[in-house]
Design a protein around this motif. Structure first.
Motif, PDB file in Angstrom:
ATOM      1  N   GLY A  11       0.827  -1.211   0.000  1.00 27.10           N
ATOM      2  CA  GLY A  11       0.000   0.000   0.000  1.00 27.10           C
ATOM      3  C   GLY A  11       0.854   1.251   0.000  1.00 27.10           C
ATOM      4  N   ARG A  12       2.150   1.113  -0.231  1.00 22.11           N
ATOM      5  CA  ARG A  12       3.109   2.199  -0.216  1.00 22.11           C
ATOM      6  C   ARG A  12       4.437   1.634  -0.728  1.00 22.11           C
ATOM      7  N   ALA A  13       5.566   2.233  -0.391  1.00 24.76           N
ATOM      8  CA  ALA A  13       6.876   1.644  -0.672  1.00 24.76           C
ATOM      9  C   ALA A  13       7.604   1.447   0.642  1.00 24.76           C
ATOM     10  N   PHE A  14       8.396   0.381   0.730  1.00 20.60           N
ATOM     11  CA  PHE A  14       9.261   0.133   1.880  1.00 20.60           C
ATOM     12  C   PHE A  14      10.630  -0.300   1.362  1.00 20.60           C
ATOM     13  N   PRO A  15      11.691  -0.076   2.160  1.00 19.81           N
ATOM     14  CA  PRO A  15      13.021  -0.372   1.631  1.00 19.81           C
ATOM     15  C   PRO A  15      13.436  -1.843   1.621  1.00 19.81           C
ATOM     16  N   GLU A  16      12.815  -2.703   2.436  1.00 21.18           N
ATOM     17  CA  GLU A  16      13.318  -4.075   2.521  1.00 21.18           C
ATOM     18  C   GLU A  16      12.243  -5.074   2.114  1.00 21.18           C
ATOM     19  N   LEU A  17      12.697  -6.204   1.553  1.00 21.31           N
ATOM     20  CA  LEU A  17      11.728  -7.081   0.883  1.00 21.31           C
ATOM     21  C   LEU A  17      10.844  -7.876   1.826  1.00 21.31           C
ATOM     22  N   PHE A  36      20.404 -12.019   1.785  1.00 24.68           N
ATOM     23  CA  PHE A  36      21.106 -12.598   0.633  1.00 24.68           C
ATOM     24  C   PHE A  36      20.814 -11.819  -0.640  1.00 24.68           C
ATOM     25  N   ALA A  37      19.544 -11.460  -0.834  1.00 24.93           N
ATOM     26  CA  ALA A  37      19.166 -10.770  -2.070  1.00 24.93           C
ATOM     27  C   ALA A  37      19.851  -9.408  -2.148  1.00 24.93           C
ATOM     28  N   ARG A  38      19.973  -8.734  -0.990  1.00 25.03           N
ATOM     29  CA  ARG A  38      20.643  -7.423  -0.974  1.00 25.03           C
ATOM     30  C   ARG A  38      22.108  -7.604  -1.380  1.00 25.03           C
ATOM     31  N   GLY A  39      22.763  -8.618  -0.815  1.00 24.60           N
ATOM     32  CA  GLY A  39      24.167  -8.881  -1.149  1.00 24.60           C
ATOM     33  C   GLY A  39      24.347  -9.183  -2.627  1.00 24.60           C
ATOM     34  N   VAL A  40      23.481 -10.011  -3.169  1.00 24.30           N
ATOM     35  CA  VAL A  40      23.578 -10.372  -4.588  1.00 24.30           C
ATOM     36  C   VAL A  40      23.298  -9.147  -5.457  1.00 24.30           C
ATOM     37  N   THR A  41      22.288  -8.353  -5.064  1.00 25.00           N
ATOM     38  CA  THR A  41      21.941  -7.153  -5.826  1.00 25.00           C
ATOM     39  C   THR A  41      23.135  -6.191  -5.886  1.00 25.00           C
ATOM     40  N   ILE A  42      23.832  -6.059  -4.769  1.00 24.79           N
ATOM     41  CA  ILE A  42      25.009  -5.181  -4.742  1.00 24.79           C
ATOM     42  C   ILE A  42      26.058  -5.706  -5.727  1.00 24.79           C
ATOM     43  N   GLU A  43      26.310  -7.036  -5.712  1.00 23.34           N
ATOM     44  CA  GLU A  43      27.284  -7.616  -6.653  1.00 23.34           C
ATOM     45  C   GLU A  43      26.832  -7.419  -8.101  1.00 23.34           C
ATOM     46  N   MET A  44      25.515  -7.383  -8.306  1.00 18.43           N
ATOM     47  CA  MET A  44      24.993  -7.210  -9.670  1.00 18.43           C
ATOM     48  C   MET A  44      25.059  -5.751 -10.122  1.00 18.43           C
ATOM     49  N   GLY A  45      25.610  -4.889  -9.283  1.00 17.39           N
ATOM     50  CA  GLY A  45      25.742  -3.481  -9.648  1.00 17.39           C
ATOM     51  C   GLY A  45      24.657  -2.616  -9.038  1.00 17.39           C
ATOM     52  N   CYS A  46      24.115  -3.041  -7.888  1.00 18.89           N
ATOM     53  CA  CYS A  46      23.110  -2.267  -7.146  1.00 18.89           C
ATOM     54  C   CYS A  46      21.742  -2.181  -7.811  1.00 18.89           C
TER      55      CYS A  46
END
Lengths: 354, 354
Positions: A129-135, A173-183
């Motif tokens: 119903g909005r945006a939040f920073p973490e999945l 884990f997803a945050r770590g992988v996303t960072i490796e993928m170039g953020c």
């Protein structure tokens, strides 16, 4: 059910940026991608959640990463469909629908890209119903739905899949992988049944985005107050009017973090406001006192035009109105506040509902 | 084919530590885990690579992470079998054999744990003929074998799988995930056919570890020079004898990095040696001149006992002999040097074979 054409997207993107509460990624990027996909593949069917079968397979799609990076590294539809299809393969089932996990910002329009590319109908709902920073900050988490199996894909053709013991670990884990993928990376996660969508998602938020964006545009065209128009659609109230006098900003752990300071321009609404953000606006303090905080919505709108101001576009001298709007009531439960309330983000004040 | 019992493990672990060239994780940890698994499940069949079918499915198992952390956070067999079984599920095939990717250090003994737990025979071979710090540094990479699909598992029950466009990207994502898992994780990767094992792996390295470990032990028991005995088995030569006078060490990006400085104790072998490491010993310079470097082996042995000295156990005052031994000849090709030669690790000297 109704058809969404490229003509519907500008209002929808404007409204999504308001619900993005400063973050959620630039909906202009989402709008461009969705526009391109709809022009190429035709309109997308937007379906009311109550119309779908209880046992329908629903697979959400989204982008994950630092919004500041997505402005420079424009994502494409290819990695979105790759993520969704990788998840289909993991569960051995085809998606009947896709849906947004996040009505605010980029991720409200991103599922239109997947829907158009794959010929899937899109459900008029989202998970926040909005945006939040973490999945893990999704209403289905409160309902016990697992974020995994989850698929992550990048523009090079790399794919990562996760199966975790909690949604918090999936975020990590997803945050770590996303960072490796170039953020920035395309993700597909939270496989839902139709029943779970009906019970746990926020209904009608795609339409709400469009109504909100239209209200701001129409008020401007009719020389009425666009901030008042937006506030009315959201059921919120204006808590400050002022000028930005300072912005501090950094990218930290894959997030855009910082604070904006505003000087007051309306005598009855205080003289100074500080707005702290982590991708999204988290806490607004007026003259030293917290007046709004997560999970409620803190939306900065350009006072003249009503256009939403994201944390990336905050700049000295901009005149803004700060609108506070109530979150979905389920966020106000004890479990909801534990997941996305002020304490989770490291603040020690009590949550006071708008 | 022969049976490996717990009685074979001490020699094998000692030899593995020598081939670990300072790194590869403490083989004592690997020995404890393997011992426990063999005592519980019985002996493991060690199979010559030439005995296996060309189309046999071979799934390697290993631990990934910072060796310094594994000393404190002892891994268990459960995450190893979880990783191997996750990979079996990804490829839709059962493993007929497991094998070591790395003959040096911890990872020479770790596959015995998976073999014992799952009742699989183990192939007497490995993918490096030594230890290397990054997962793409495997001879099968030179032969075009993909490291992915790859599975990563932790002790909590989390599992991550990768499908990447290159083995370098697999290293990058796996390293990031391993760090999030607490700097150590079980991995299963590089699914091979029997034919690929025959063509691309280094044959007989488990037996070599055992022979090497036995030679050091027997020389000690017979009051002969254990360093000379080890050097002979490896076909190497002693390039320095001295005393450790300085050690610098840090954990950086999931690796143990640093340098040891040795003062000479044998007049004919120079007065000072510097040994730089990244998990493994990379470059040994004698009086300012490089005398051995990757991909050749730089092994520090206790001068009195012949026991291998890992980078974690380097300490002031220890008297060590530095043994240089030739790597598998395929590492000396242009492609081999590009993958694991001095330039890859940031050194600008030419590689001069031992």
């Amino acid at each position: 059910m109704r058809e969404i054409t490229p003509l519907d997207l500008p209002d929808m993107a404007r409204g999504a940026a308001v619900l993005g509460t400063g973050g959620g990624g630039d909906p202009y990027v989402g709008r461009l991608l969705a526009q391109q996909a709809l022009l190429r593949h035709g309109p997308v069917q937007l379906v009311d959640p109550m119309e779908i079968d209880d046992d329908a397979v629903v697979i959400p799609t989204a982008f994950m990463g630092a919004p500041t990076v997505m402005l420079e590294k424009l994502p494409s539809g290819a990695e979105l469909t790759a993520a969704l299809q990788a998840l289909e393969q993991l569960i051995g089932k085809k998606a009947a629908y896709t849906v947004s996990i996040e009505a605010g910002g980029l991720n409200s329009l991103i599922p239109f890209v997947a829907a158009a590319e794959l010929g899937l109908p899109l459900i008029d709902a989202d998970g926040m119903g909005r945006a939040f920073p973490e999945l893990q900050m999704l209403l289905p988490t409160l309902g016990g739905v697992s974020a995994t199996p989850m698929a992550i894909a990048d523009e090079r053709g790399n794919a990562v899949s996760l199966e975790t013991v909690s949604n918090g670990w999936a975020e990590r884990f997803a945050r770590g992988v996303t960072i490796e993928m170039g953020c920035s990376a395309a993700v597909s996660l939270y496989v839902l049944t139709g029943r779970q969508v009906k019970d746990m998602m926020v209904h009608g938020t795609m339409t709400l985005c469009q109504r909100l964006g239209a209200a701001i545009r129409e008020a401007g065209e009719a020389h009425r107050d666009p901030v008042a128009a937006a506030t009315e659609v959201m059921g919120g109230r204006v808590v400050f009017r002022g000028k930005i006098v300072d912005v501090q900003r950094g990218t930290q752990g894959g997030f855009a973090r910082g604070e904006a300071v505003l000087d007051g321009l309306a005598d009855d609404l205080g003289s100074r406001m500080e707005v702290a953000f982590q991708n999204e606006n988290l806490v607004a303090s007026r003259d030293g006192e917290v007046v709004v905080s997560v999970p409620d919505l803190i939306c900065l709108l350009d006072t003249d035009t009503g256009e939403p101001v994201t944390t990336e576009t905050l700049r000295y001298g901009l005149r803004v109105s700060v609108v506070a709007a109530p979150c979905d009531p389920r966020w106000r439960s004890t479990e909801g506040l534990a997941l996305a309330g002020p304490a989770y983000f490291g603040y020690d004040h009590e949550y006071v509902p708008v």
